[in-house]
Write a protein that holds these residues in place. Structure first.
Motif, PDB file in Angstrom:
ATOM      1  N   LYS A 151      -8.148   3.660 -26.649  1.00  0.00           N
ATOM      2  CA  LYS A 151      -7.308   4.274 -27.675  1.00  0.00           C
ATOM      3  C   LYS A 151      -7.615   5.756 -27.878  1.00  0.00           C
ATOM      4  CE  LYS A 151      -5.590   0.207 -28.489  1.00  0.00           C
ATOM      5  NZ  LYS A 151      -4.238  -0.132 -27.991  1.00  0.00           N
ATOM      6  N   ALA A 152      -8.660   6.253 -27.238  1.00  0.00           N
ATOM      7  CA  ALA A 152      -9.043   7.651 -27.414  1.00  0.00           C
ATOM      8  C   ALA A 152      -8.125   8.560 -26.598  1.00  0.00           C
ATOM      9  CB  ALA A 152     -10.499   7.851 -26.990  1.00  0.00           C
ATOM     10  N   LYS A 153      -8.157   9.829 -26.922  1.00  0.00           N
ATOM     11  CA  LYS A 153      -7.391  10.822 -26.166  1.00  0.00           C
ATOM     12  C   LYS A 153      -8.204  11.245 -24.947  1.00  0.00           C
ATOM     13  CE  LYS A 153      -4.866  12.711 -30.135  1.00  0.00           C
ATOM     14  NZ  LYS A 153      -4.575  13.932 -30.929  1.00  0.00           N
ATOM     15  N   HIS A 154      -7.520  11.323 -23.820  1.00  0.00           N
ATOM     16  CA  HIS A 154      -8.200  11.675 -22.577  1.00  0.00           C
ATOM     17  C   HIS A 154      -7.461  12.820 -21.892  1.00  0.00           C
ATOM     18  CE1 HIS A 154     -10.553   8.005 -22.938  1.00  0.00           C
ATOM     19  NE2 HIS A 154      -9.424   7.317 -23.082  1.00  0.00           N
ATOM     20  N   ALA A 155      -8.247  13.618 -21.161  1.00  0.00           N
ATOM     21  CA  ALA A 155      -7.636  14.645 -20.314  1.00  0.00           C
ATOM     22  C   ALA A 155      -6.820  13.939 -19.227  1.00  0.00           C
ATOM     23  CB  ALA A 155      -8.711  15.532 -19.695  1.00  0.00           C
ATOM     24  N   LYS A 156      -5.571  14.321 -19.103  1.00  0.00           N
ATOM     25  CA  LYS A 156      -4.669  13.595 -18.205  1.00  0.00           C
ATOM     26  C   LYS A 156      -5.151  13.624 -16.759  1.00  0.00           C
ATOM     27  CE  LYS A 156       0.226  13.012 -17.087  1.00  0.00           C
ATOM     28  NZ  LYS A 156       1.598  13.500 -17.276  1.00  0.00           N
ATOM     29  N   TYR A 157      -5.711  14.764 -16.338  1.00  0.00           N
ATOM     30  CA  TYR A 157      -6.124  14.863 -14.938  1.00  0.00           C
ATOM     31  C   TYR A 157      -7.319  13.955 -14.659  1.00  0.00           C
ATOM     32  CZ  TYR A 157     -10.435  17.593 -15.444  1.00  0.00           C
ATOM     33  OH  TYR A 157     -11.708  17.999 -15.712  1.00  0.00           O
ATOM     34  N   LEU A 158      -8.181  13.725 -15.689  1.00  0.00           N
ATOM     35  CA  LEU A 158      -9.313  12.822 -15.504  1.00  0.00           C
ATOM     36  C   LEU A 158      -8.839  11.380 -15.338  1.00  0.00           C
ATOM     37  CD1 LEU A 158     -11.962  14.152 -18.072  1.00  0.00           C
ATOM     38  CD2 LEU A 158     -12.041  14.318 -15.579  1.00  0.00           C
ATOM     39  N   THR A 159      -7.883  10.984 -16.166  1.00  0.00           N
ATOM     40  CA  THR A 159      -7.340   9.624 -16.065  1.00  0.00           C
ATOM     41  C   THR A 159      -6.653   9.419 -14.725  1.00  0.00           C
ATOM     42  OG1 THR A 159      -6.939   9.695 -18.452  1.00  0.00           O
ATOM     43  CG2 THR A 159      -5.905   7.920 -17.220  1.00  0.00           C
ATOM     44  N   GLU A 160      -5.832  10.364 -14.320  1.00  0.00           N
ATOM     45  CA  GLU A 160      -5.110  10.236 -13.046  1.00  0.00           C
ATOM     46  C   GLU A 160      -6.069  10.253 -11.869  1.00  0.00           C
ATOM     47  OE1 GLU A 160      -1.810  12.694 -12.273  1.00  0.00           O
ATOM     48  OE2 GLU A 160      -0.789  12.290 -14.148  1.00  0.00           O
ATOM     49  N   ALA A 161      -7.054  11.162 -11.908  1.00  0.00           N
ATOM     50  CA  ALA A 161      -8.005  11.252 -10.804  1.00  0.00           C
ATOM     51  C   ALA A 161      -8.815   9.962 -10.683  1.00  0.00           C
ATOM     52  CB  ALA A 161      -8.934  12.447 -11.008  1.00  0.00           C
ATOM     53  N   SER A 162      -9.205   9.391 -11.820  1.00  0.00           N
ATOM     54  CA  SER A 162      -9.943   8.118 -11.796  1.00  0.00           C
ATOM     55  C   SER A 162      -9.096   7.014 -11.173  1.00  0.00           C
ATOM     56  CB  SER A 162     -10.365   7.721 -13.213  1.00  0.00           C
ATOM     57  OG  SER A 162     -11.193   8.696 -13.802  1.00  0.00           O
ATOM     58  N   GLU A 163      -7.830   6.956 -11.569  1.00  0.00           N
ATOM     59  CA  GLU A 163      -6.952   5.922 -11.034  1.00  0.00           C
ATOM     60  C   GLU A 163      -6.674   6.122  -9.549  1.00  0.00           C
ATOM     61  OE1 GLU A 163      -2.737   3.701 -12.192  1.00  0.00           O
ATOM     62  OE2 GLU A 163      -3.195   5.668 -13.027  1.00  0.00           O
ATOM     63  N   VAL A 164      -6.481   7.374  -9.140  1.00  0.00           N
ATOM     64  CA  VAL A 164      -6.196   7.654  -7.729  1.00  0.00           C
ATOM     65  C   VAL A 164      -7.392   7.292  -6.854  1.00  0.00           C
ATOM     66  CG1 VAL A 164      -5.826   9.517  -6.065  1.00  0.00           C
ATOM     67  CG2 VAL A 164      -4.436   9.399  -8.129  1.00  0.00           C
ATOM     68  N   LEU A 165      -8.605   7.695  -7.257  1.00  0.00           N
ATOM     69  CA  LEU A 165      -9.790   7.362  -6.464  1.00  0.00           C
ATOM     70  C   LEU A 165     -10.068   5.867  -6.492  1.00  0.00           C
ATOM     71  CD1 LEU A 165     -12.382  10.230  -7.056  1.00  0.00           C
ATOM     72  CD2 LEU A 165     -11.009   9.746  -5.040  1.00  0.00           C
ATOM     73  N   SER A 166      -9.813   5.220  -7.637  1.00  0.00           N
ATOM     74  CA  SER A 166      -9.967   3.769  -7.709  1.00  0.00           C
ATOM     75  C   SER A 166      -9.016   3.081  -6.735  1.00  0.00           C
ATOM     76  CB  SER A 166      -9.693   3.303  -9.146  1.00  0.00           C
ATOM     77  OG  SER A 166      -9.645   1.897  -9.226  1.00  0.00           O
ATOM     78  N   SER A 180       0.855  -1.189   0.000  1.00  0.00           N
ATOM     79  CA  SER A 180       0.000   0.000   0.000  1.00  0.00           C
ATOM     80  C   SER A 180       0.891   1.238   0.000  1.00  0.00           C
ATOM     81  CB  SER A 180      -0.920   0.010   1.224  1.00  0.00           C
ATOM     82  OG  SER A 180      -0.156   0.020   2.415  1.00  0.00           O
ATOM     83  N   GLY A 181       0.404   2.300  -0.624  1.00  0.00           N
ATOM     84  CA  GLY A 181       1.178   3.540  -0.700  1.00  0.00           C
ATOM     85  C   GLY A 181       0.301   4.731  -0.396  1.00  0.00           C
ATOM     86  N   THR A 182       0.793   5.911  -0.707  1.00  0.00           N
ATOM     87  CA  THR A 182       0.033   7.146  -0.494  1.00  0.00           C
ATOM     88  C   THR A 182       0.144   8.031  -1.731  1.00  0.00           C
ATOM     89  OG1 THR A 182       1.957   8.217   0.536  1.00  0.00           O
ATOM     90  CG2 THR A 182       0.367   7.133   2.007  1.00  0.00           C
ATOM     91  N   PHE A 183      -0.844   8.899  -1.868  1.00  0.00           N
ATOM     92  CA  PHE A 183      -0.832   9.886  -2.947  1.00  0.00           C
ATOM     93  C   PHE A 183      -1.063  11.260  -2.329  1.00  0.00           C
ATOM     94  CE2 PHE A 183      -3.282  12.730  -5.660  1.00  0.00           C
ATOM     95  CZ  PHE A 183      -2.491  12.794  -6.791  1.00  0.00           C
ATOM     96  N   SER A 184      -0.244  12.212  -2.744  1.00  0.00           N
ATOM     97  CA  SER A 184      -0.438  13.604  -2.311  1.00  0.00           C
ATOM     98  C   SER A 184      -0.581  14.527  -3.512  1.00  0.00           C
ATOM     99  CB  SER A 184       0.713  14.065  -1.413  1.00  0.00           C
ATOM    100  OG  SER A 184       1.964  13.896  -2.074  1.00  0.00           O
ATOM    101  N   HIS A 185       0.304  14.354  -4.523  1.00  0.00           N
ATOM    102  CA  HIS A 185       0.194  15.180  -5.721  1.00  0.00           C
ATOM    103  C   HIS A 185       1.114  14.636  -6.808  1.00  0.00           C
ATOM    104  CE1 HIS A 185       4.183  17.066  -5.236  1.00  0.00           C
ATOM    105  NE2 HIS A 185       3.939  16.975  -3.946  1.00  0.00           N
TER     106      HIS A 185
END
Length: 701
Positions: free
Chosen positions: A476-491, A395-400
C-alpha cells in the motif's frame, strides 16, 4: 490413372535430362542466401529466420555433395561436356561464405568429420575432371584445374575455421591486453570497436576459462583516472562488441581469414577464379557445339563465383579486424589504416555489432490466467506439447516503457558491480552471494529473507518471483515507478531463463520446477471461486479466422491486458496461504526440495518483506531491496553459467546475462589493475621512507 503415370514419366525424364543443372543452380542460390542472411542471427532470435537459415545451411552441403556424387557416375554426351566443368565449383560451394561456417557450436567439434568429407569430395572432383575433362580442350582443362585449386583452398579454409572455432582451441595472446589503451581512444562507436579488438583477449580468456591477470608492465603505468570511470556506460558497448567479435570467432571464418595465411588464401582463390573465367572466355570464342543451357549455367557459376570472391576479399580487407591488425603494427601502416577507417566511418560497422537490446519475459501469474480454450492450447494438450507451447507462446520480450528502458537496467547492474567492488575491503563480504549482500547492507537479513537466498537457486527464483508479484499487488506504500517496473522486469527475466533457457542458470536444469506452483494456483482458484469470477476460468472459443491465426502465431507474453486477473489471482494466493504463516518454519539451506510448497513459502517471504516495509515507515522503498536482490541473482547466475551455454546464445541474438557475465569479468580485471597500481604506489612510498628495507628486499628477490 494412365494420365498420372504418363505425367510422372515425363517428370522422371525431365529430371534425368536436367537434374544436375537444377541442383547446381540450387547450390549456388543457397550460397547467395547464406551470404546475405548468414550474419543476421548475430542480433536476431527470430524462429522463422533460424528455421530458414538452418535449412539453407544443411541443404547447401548436402546438395553440393549429392550433385558431385552424381557427376562422378553420370555419363554425358559431348553436348553436355560442360557439366563436368561444374565439379570444382561445388568444392567452392562446400567452402561456404565467410559469414557462416558453423550453425551451432557443436559443428565446430565435428571438424574432423568435415576433413574426411573434404578428402572424399576432393577425390571425387578430381576423378570427374580426369574422366570427362582431361581429354577435352586444353583451355577447359586449365580452367577446371584453376577452379579446382581455388575450391580446395576455400573448403580447407572452412575446416580450419571450424577447428579454430572450437572452444577448446581458443588461445589468448602472450601479450596481456593493456586497458589504458582505451584512455587514448575516443568514445565514438568506431573507436570503441577498435578498443574492443585491443581488449578481445579478456573475452577469449573468459570463454576459454583462462584466468587473466594484469600485465606487470601495466601496473607500472600510473594513470590519472580509471578505465571504468572513463568508460562509464560505454563499457557495455565495449562488452557487446567483444561478444560480437567472439561470434565471428566461433561461427564464421574470422579466426582464419584475418591472418596473413587467410589473406593469401583469399587472393589465391580470387586469382584462380579470375583465371578460370579468362580461360573459359577464350575457349568459348574458339570452340562451339556446347549446349546453350549449359553455357548459361556455366557463366552464372563463373560470374557468381567471381562476384562472391570479390565481395569476400573486400569484406576481409575493409573489416575492423584488419584495422586492428594494422593499428597494432604501428608505424608504416598509417595510410592503409586511414583508408580503411575512413571507409568504416561511412558504413558504420560498429552499430551492427551492438546487442539488439531486448530481454525475455515470463510471468507465472500471466501463465495461470491464460485462456485454456484457445485453439493453440487445446491442440498442444492433444499432442502432448503443452509445456513446449507454454514456453514459446506465453513468453515475451521487454525493450522499454515510458518510465524504464534497457539502459536503466544496465545502469542498475553497473551500480551493483561498483558497490560490490567497494566492499572488497570488507573480509566478511561474500561477493558470490545471491542476494544476501543487499539484504545485509539494508539490515534486512531476517529469518525468511536468509533462507530464501540460500535454498536451491531455481527454487529461490520461483519463490522470489511469486513474492515480487504479491508485493506489487499487496503493498500500500508509494513506490518509485521505475523501481517497481525494474523489479518486475528482472523477476520476469530470471523466470524466463528458468523456464525457457534453463541451461543459462547454474545447477541442474529443472525447467519444470514451476509446474507444481501453477497446478496449485489453478486448483486453489477452483476451490475459492468455482466457475464464477474465476481468473483462470476458460473463455468461450472464438472461431473467427483472424483470432485463430492471432492465437497461433503471436506471443502472448506478459502484458498489461491481464493485470486485473493477475491482481485477483494474487489476492487468492495470499488469502489461501495466509492461515499457515504461523505454523511453517524456514527450510534448511540446500535441503529438501520445496517446489511442492513454493507458493506457501512465497507468501511467507512476501509477508516478511511487507513487514520490513512497515518498519521502515516509508523512509526507504521496499522495491529498492527487491530490485537489489534480483540484480544480485542475475550477477550470480551470469558468473556461474557455463561458458558453452553463453557461447551457444551468441548465435541466437545474444542474452543479457551473457553481457552481464563479460561485464563482470572486465570490471574485475580493470579493478584489479587499479588496485594493483594503488598497492604499487603504497609500496613505493614505503620504500622511499625505509630505503634499507627495500634494498634488502631487492637482494632477497
Amino acid at each position: 490413372m494412365e494420365a498420372g503415370v504418363k505425367e510422372a514419366g515425363r517428370l522422371v525424364d525431365l529430371w534425368n535430362e536436367w537434374g544436375i543443372q537444377i541442383l547446381v543452380l540450387v547450390s549456388f542460390t543457397l550460397q547467395v542466401f547464406l551470404l546475405i542472411f548468414g550474419g543476421i542471427r548475430r542480433r536476431s532470435s527470430s524462429n522463422a529466420l533460424k528455421f530458414f537459415l538452418w535449412s539453407a545451411y544443411l541443404l547447401a552441403d548436402s546438395t553440393a555433395i549429392y550433385t558431385l556424387g552424381h557427376l562422378s557416375v553420370d555419363d554425358r554426351s559431348d553436348e553436355h561436356q560442360l557439366v563436368a566443368f561444374w565439379a570444382p565449383f561445388l568444392l567452392l560451394h562446400l567452402g561456404g561464405p565467410d559469414n557462416i561456417t558453423a550453425y551451432a557450436l557443436e559443428d565446430n567439434t565435428l571438424w574432423l568429420r568435415h576433413l574426411q568429407t573434404l578428402a572424399v569430395q576432393v577425390l571425387g572432383a578430381a576423378y570427374v575432371i580426369y574422366r570427362y575433362v582431361a581429354d577435352s580442350v586444353t583451355l577447359l582443362l586449365l580452367a577446371s584445374i584453376s577452379m579446382f585449386v581455388a575450391g580446395v583452398l576455400k573448403y580447407g579454409e572452412r575446416i580450419w575455421a571450424l577447428n579454430c572455432g572450437n572452444i577448446s582451441s581458443i588461445t589468448v595472446s602472450k601479450f596481456k591486453p593493456n586497458p589504458y589503451q582505451l584512455l587514448s581512444m575516443g568514445t565514438s562507436e568506431e573507436e570503441i570497436l577498435l578498443g574492443a579488438h585491443s581488449q578481445f583477449d579478456i573475452c577469449k580468456g573468459v570463454f576459454a576459462d583462462i584466468i587473466m591477470l594484469p600485465n606487470p608492465s601495466v601496473l607500472s603505468q600510473s594513470k590519472p583516472r580509471s578505465v571504468i570511470s572513463y568508460m562509464g556506460e560505454d563499457l557495455y558497448k565495449l562488452v557487446e562488441m567483444e561478444l560480437s567479435l567472439m561470434y565471428d570467432f566461433l561461427y564464421t571464418k574470422a579466426a582464419v581469414i584475418h591472418t596473413w595465411y587467410g589473406f593469401c588464401i583469399h587472393f589465391i582463390s580470387l586469382l584462380g577464379t579470375a583465371i578460370t573465367f579468362l580461360f573459359f572466355q577464350i575457349m568459348i570464342r574458339r570452340e562451339n557445339g556446347y549446349s546453350r543451357v549449359d553455357l548459361i549455367i556455366s557463366y552464372i557459376l563463373l560470374v557468381g563465383a567471381l562476384v562472391l570472391e570479390i565481395i569476400s576479399v573486400c569484406r576481409a580487407i575493409l573489416s575492423t579486424w584488419t584495422s586492428s591488425l594494422l593499428h597494432r603494427r604501428g608505424r608504416g601502416w598509417e595510410w592503409p589504416l586511414h583508408i580503411i577507417t575512413s571507409f568504416s566511418r561511412r558504413v558504420h560497422p560498429a552499430s551492427r555489432r551492438l546487442w539488439s537490446g531486448s530481454i525475455g519475459q515470463y510471468n507465472l501469474f500471466h501463465l495461470c490466467t491464460r485462456n485454456r480454450n484457445e485453439i493453440g492450447t487445446r491442440l498442444a494438450i492433444k499432442l502432448g506439447l503443452q509445456d513446449w507451447w507454454n514456453k514459446k507462446h506465453f513468453s515475451g520480450t521487454f525493450s522499454h516503457t515510458n518510465s524504464l528502458s534497457i539502459q536503466d537496467l544496465k545502469k542498475l547492474v553497473l551500480k551493483a558491480l561498483q558497490d560490490k567492488d567497494r566492499a572488497l575491503q570488507d573480509k566478511d563480504t561474500d561477493l558470490d552471494s545471491r542476494g544476501s549482500f543487499v539484504l545485509k547492507s539494508m539490515e534486512s537479513y531476517e529469518d525468511f529473507a536468509r533462507w530464501s537466498v540460500n535454498i536451491d537457486f531455481d527454487e529461490s527464483i520461483l519463490v522470489w518471483h511469486t513474492a515480487t508479484e504479491l508485493c506489487i499487488r499487496k503493498s500500500k506504500a508509494k513506490h518509485a515507478k521505475y523501481l517497481t517496473e525494474a523489479s518486475e522486469v528482472l523477476s520476469n527475466y530470471m523466470m524466463f531463463l528458468l523456464v525457457v533457457k534453463p541451461d543459462m542458470l547454474p545447477g541442474a536444469a529443472r525447467n519444470n520446477v514451476h509446474l507444481a506452483s501453477c497446478e496449485q494456483i489453478e486448483g486453489q482458484c477452483h476451490v475459492c471461486f468455482g466457475d464464477k469470477d474465476n481468473p483462470v476460468a476458460a473463455s468461450p472459443i472464438s472461431w473467427q479466422p483472424y483470432y485463430i491465426l492471432k492465437e497461433l502465431f503471436h506471443h502472448d507474453g506478459p502484458n498489461p491486458s491481464r493485470i486485473p486477473q493477475r491482481e485477483k489471482l494474487a489476492e487468492m494466493v495470499w488469502s489461501f496461504s495466509e492461515f499457515a504463516l504461523g505454523s511453517v518454519r524456514a527450510p534448511k539451506p540446500h535441503g529438501e526440495s520445496i517446489r511442492d510448497s513454493a507458493n506457501m513459502y512465497a507468501v511467507l517471504l512476501a509477508n516478511e518483506l511487507l513487514s520490513i516495509e512497515l518498519r521502515w515507515h516509508e523512509q526507504r522503498d521496499l522495491f529498492e531491496l527487491i530490485l537489489g536482490v534480483w540484480v544480485e541473482m542475475l550477477l550470480y547466475a551470469a558468473k556461474h553459467c557455463s561458458q558453452v551455454s553463453h557461447a551457444r546464445q551468441l548465435s541466437n541474438g545474444g542474452e543479457f546475462i551473457t553481457i552481464v557475465s563479460l561485464l563482470a569479468h572486465h570490471f574485475k580485471y580493470y579493478s584489479g589493475v587499479s588496485r594493483g597500481i594503488n598497492n604499487l604506489s603504497k609500496n613505493n612510498s614505503i620504500c622511499e621512507n625505509n630505503k634499507p628495507i627495500c634494498e634488502s628486499d631487492e637482494k632477497l628477490v
